[in-house]
Each structure stands twice: as C-alpha cells, then as structure tokens.
Design a protein around this motif. Sequence first.
Motif, mmCIF file in Angstrom:
data_model
loop_
_atom_site.group_PDB
_atom_site.id
_atom_site.type_symbol
_atom_site.label_atom_id
_atom_site.label_comp_id
_atom_site.label_asym_id
_atom_site.label_seq_id
_atom_site.Cartn_x
_atom_site.Cartn_y
_atom_site.Cartn_z
ATOM 1 N N ASN A 1 0.825 -1.209 0.000
ATOM 2 C CA ASN A 1 0.000 0.000 0.000
ATOM 3 C C ASN A 1 0.864 1.264 0.000
ATOM 4 O OD1 ASN A 1 -2.786 -1.333 0.634
ATOM 5 N ND2 ASN A 1 -1.373 -2.167 2.148
ATOM 6 N N PRO A 2 1.661 1.492 -1.032
ATOM 7 C CA PRO A 2 2.504 2.691 -1.060
ATOM 8 C C PRO A 2 1.670 3.959 -1.187
ATOM 9 C CG PRO A 2 2.538 1.619 -3.194
ATOM 10 C CD PRO A 2 1.781 0.702 -2.263
ATOM 11 N N TYR A 3 2.078 4.998 -0.458
ATOM 12 C CA TYR A 3 1.395 6.290 -0.518
ATOM 13 C C TYR A 3 -0.111 6.150 -0.262
ATOM 14 C CZ TYR A 3 5.783 7.375 -2.893
ATOM 15 O OH TYR A 3 7.119 7.510 -3.215
ATOM 16 N N ASN A 4 -0.506 5.186 0.585
ATOM 17 C CA ASN A 4 -1.922 4.926 0.898
ATOM 18 C C ASN A 4 -2.732 4.463 -0.313
ATOM 19 O OD1 ASN A 4 -1.951 5.458 3.698
ATOM 20 N ND2 ASN A 4 -1.929 7.656 3.285
ATOM 21 N N LEU A 5 -2.042 3.971 -1.337
ATOM 22 C CA LEU A 5 -2.728 3.415 -2.506
ATOM 23 C C LEU A 5 -2.892 1.911 -2.284
ATOM 24 C CD1 LEU A 5 -0.715 5.306 -5.281
ATOM 25 C CD2 LEU A 5 -3.011 5.845 -4.467
ATOM 26 N N ASN A 6 -4.083 1.511 -1.883
ATOM 27 C CA ASN A 6 -4.309 0.122 -1.515
ATOM 28 C C ASN A 6 -4.138 -0.832 -2.694
ATOM 29 O OD1 ASN A 6 -4.895 1.142 0.960
ATOM 30 N ND2 ASN A 6 -7.034 0.457 1.016
ATOM 31 N N SER A 7 -3.731 -2.057 -2.359
ATOM 32 C CA SER A 7 -3.687 -3.170 -3.321
ATOM 33 C C SER A 7 -2.845 -2.851 -4.552
ATOM 34 C CB SER A 7 -5.109 -3.540 -3.751
ATOM 35 O OG SER A 7 -5.925 -3.766 -2.631
ATOM 36 N N THR A 8 -1.639 -2.346 -4.334
ATOM 37 C CA THR A 8 -0.734 -2.040 -5.442
ATOM 38 C C THR A 8 0.186 -3.227 -5.704
ATOM 39 O OG1 THR A 8 -0.776 0.329 -4.971
ATOM 40 C CG2 THR A 8 1.099 -0.489 -6.228
ATOM 41 N N VAL A 9 0.272 -3.632 -6.964
ATOM 42 C CA VAL A 9 1.111 -4.763 -7.364
ATOM 43 C C VAL A 9 2.151 -4.293 -8.360
ATOM 44 C CG1 VAL A 9 1.150 -7.068 -8.404
ATOM 45 C CG2 VAL A 9 -0.830 -6.347 -7.047
#
Length: 462
Positions: free
Chosen positions: A181-189
């Motif tokens: 969850n980088p920079y509060n961006l959930n579910s990042t792959v």
Amino acid sequence: MKRLSGLFLVSLMSGAVTLGAYKLFIEGKSGHNSIVTTAPNNYNRAVSFNGEAADFTVAAENAVHTVVHVKNVSVRTVSNPIMEFFYGQRGGQQQEQIGTGSGVIISEDGYIVTNNHVIKDATELEVTLNNNKSYKAKLIGTDSKMDIALLKINADEKLPYSTFADSDQVKVGEWVLAVGNPYNLNSTVTAGIVSAKARNLNTNGLQSFIQTDAAVNPGNSGGALVNTRGELIGINTMISSPTGSYAGYSFAIPSNITRKIIEDIMEFGGVQRGVLGIEGNELNSKASEELGVKDTEGFYISKITKNSGAEKAGLRKGDIIKKIDTQKINSFAELTGYISTKRPNDKVQVTFIRNGETKTVPVTLIKNEVVTTEFKGLELENIDASDKKKYRIDYGVRIKDINNENLAPYADQLKGSIILSVDNVKATDVESISRFLNKKDENQSVNIQMINRIGQIIQIIL
C-alpha cells in the motif's frame, strides 16, 4: 459400472497417497507448532516472453487479498520553548501522529505479519483489509533486530491468507511481485525479478535480504514479496534509493526467517536465536591473500567462542566453512541467513576445509544469550529481557567481567554496566559489536557510551 468403480478406487487411493505425502514431508518438516501454511517445494511457475505477454494475474489475484493496510497511531510530546519561557508552561503538548504501512495475513483467523518499524511506538493499531473492512489490531510480539512484528485481528469471517514458500529455493532472475500500500494506494502490485540473494546491507540486525528490482515505495513496508503463484517468499522491508522513493532496489526479509520468528513468538513468547559460536570473515581475493589461504570463497574462522557448539565439535581457527547442511556458504550473509532459521540445540552439519582436506562435523547451536566476546580486557555478553525492562532499552551488551589489569581498580564500577555504543556504533548484541571491534586495532582508542548499574549514562575512552 465395474470400470467406474475401479477408477473411483484409483482416484481415492491417489488422493490418500498425496495427502499422506503432504502430511509427512510438508507439515512434518517442522517440529514446532505453527500458524503458517507452507507451499510444496516445486512452487516455481515459469513465465515466458516467447511470443506471449507475461501473465501475473494468478499471482496477483492470490496475493492481493492477503495484504492489508496497517495504520499506526502514536502520541508524542512536543515542547514549546517560547511558551515555557513567557508563561511557565511545562511538559509540552501531546500530538497525535499517524503512520501507515502494509501487512500480510498468514492465517484465516487473523494473524498478520508486518515490519516492526511499521508499528513501533504505536498506542493504537488499525488494519484495513482489501475489502475495505477495518479492525483494531493487537500486537502479539516483535523482533526489533529482524524488523518483524506479529499482529492479531478478530474478524467476523474467515480470512484469505498467504502460503509460505521456501525462500531457500528462490533463484536469482526469478520473477516476483511486490504487493502493498505505497502512498496509501491500496492493493498495489509491481513486478520485477530477484536481483540477488543473501544481500548484506551492514544493518545492525538482519544481514541476509532478498534483493529485487520490483518497485517498492514508502508504505510498502511489511507487504508481501511473492513468487509467480502468489506464495510468500519475503516481507518487503526497505529500499535503496538516492531519492527516498523507488529509484533503485528493494529488499525483503526471506520467508524462512520470517516463519521461524513467528513460530518462536507464538511458542516461546520471544525469538530463540541459535549461534555456531564462531567469529571470522568471508573470503575474497584480498582477504585470502592477507590470511595466506588459497580459497577465495567461504567463511574463514578467526576465533572460536568458549564452550560453544563449534568448540565442542572441534572447529578451529583457520578452518574455512564451505557449507552448512545443504546451504553453500560463500559470504557472511549466507551463513547468518541460514543460521537465523535455526534454534538453540538444533544440530547442523558443517562442511569445512582444513589443511586442504574437506571435513564435515555436526555442530549443536547454543543460545545467543550465552555468547561472550572480549575486547581490551572487557568480557562482554548479551543483555536479557530483565535488563531491557529495568533500563528501558532495547539493545546493548553487558560487561560481564574485567580481565584488564589497568581497569582492575574500576572493576566494581564497570562490571554489570551496559554498553550502548562504541564510537557511535550501536552495540545491538555481542555478535554485531564483535564484528565492529575486530576491525579495530587493540592499541586504537575507542569511545564507549554505557549505562552504569544505577542507571547513569556515562562515557569512557579505552
């Protein structure tokens, strides 16, 4: 009808054999109770670019639902010198701080692994799942040295969880995904390859990272590094970057080390560390020339700890370790990485070279707390939990005894004191401070910061 009955019987027997093999070889591999689930060793799934687009959808789908967002709420006191001067206010104001990171669900009943630095100093922990449900989390245990923490949530449903793969089987060049969850961006792959294994970053704790070029940014800490089947091979921990965000490589704690720490916390309430009882250096051309040995690979033993498993097994100064069990040892990171998956009283087979002859001996690991080292007549040992609680510290080494005649008049004051740093280098444990001191000349002075037995912080020069 008979043919169908025969096929059914064959299928039933095949299933029984498969289940029995799984129980014997996978679940039976660990003699300790575990909340983690392991994957078969033949986990690798080839991804090809031969005329087709690489497809990571299976891995992403398997992994993304097991990775959570971790919110850390902490309170710090901020003083205002102007208000204190003019109005006499004391004590400062309390301010709430919020930090975020990632975590990985490792059991259907809500156990979650993350980094210790993600939850450090938290007064409140909140976990948000991929389906946007949020729960308060309880801290079960931590290992600050290895930067691992175990949390628990009480969900109202069975949770998807990550399966642990064998990180020793991971290969350089293998495709991997980083999920977080980088920079509060959930579910990042993000995707990349394993760039190196057993990477030594000269940190005060873990010395054996999986290195990857998958994009990892602030907020990814504690998230999953998975193989092409979505099975966990590491916990993303740090990045190497000139900018502070992704511009280089990222590093993950191998799943085998993570699993061992989790099992220790669950079974013993803390991490059980076993050590061989040796000190030395990894070999290369320069080191081999200085030591007068032909081998340029392996770990050269320069010192044996008294009463250790290494001493009892007959290892000696000058031996060159080439392999432990089936793990080849070409660097210090490979040695510590493998030993980090073991416990006190575990036995390992050490293969080494002595006078050109290859030998193998069984070595029983000793508990890390009983390891001692000596420098300038100070015999040092690791501190225990009571020391940490008494002095409110989480690192340090105790002066066990004084063997220096010049320091004999001060022995009563020095014995029992806890060294915090040497030349501004944290004395995290005997092993790390010993490696640092080995680089120093005995005649070279060092600046030591310590806590004496009455809790005063003092500095001395030796």
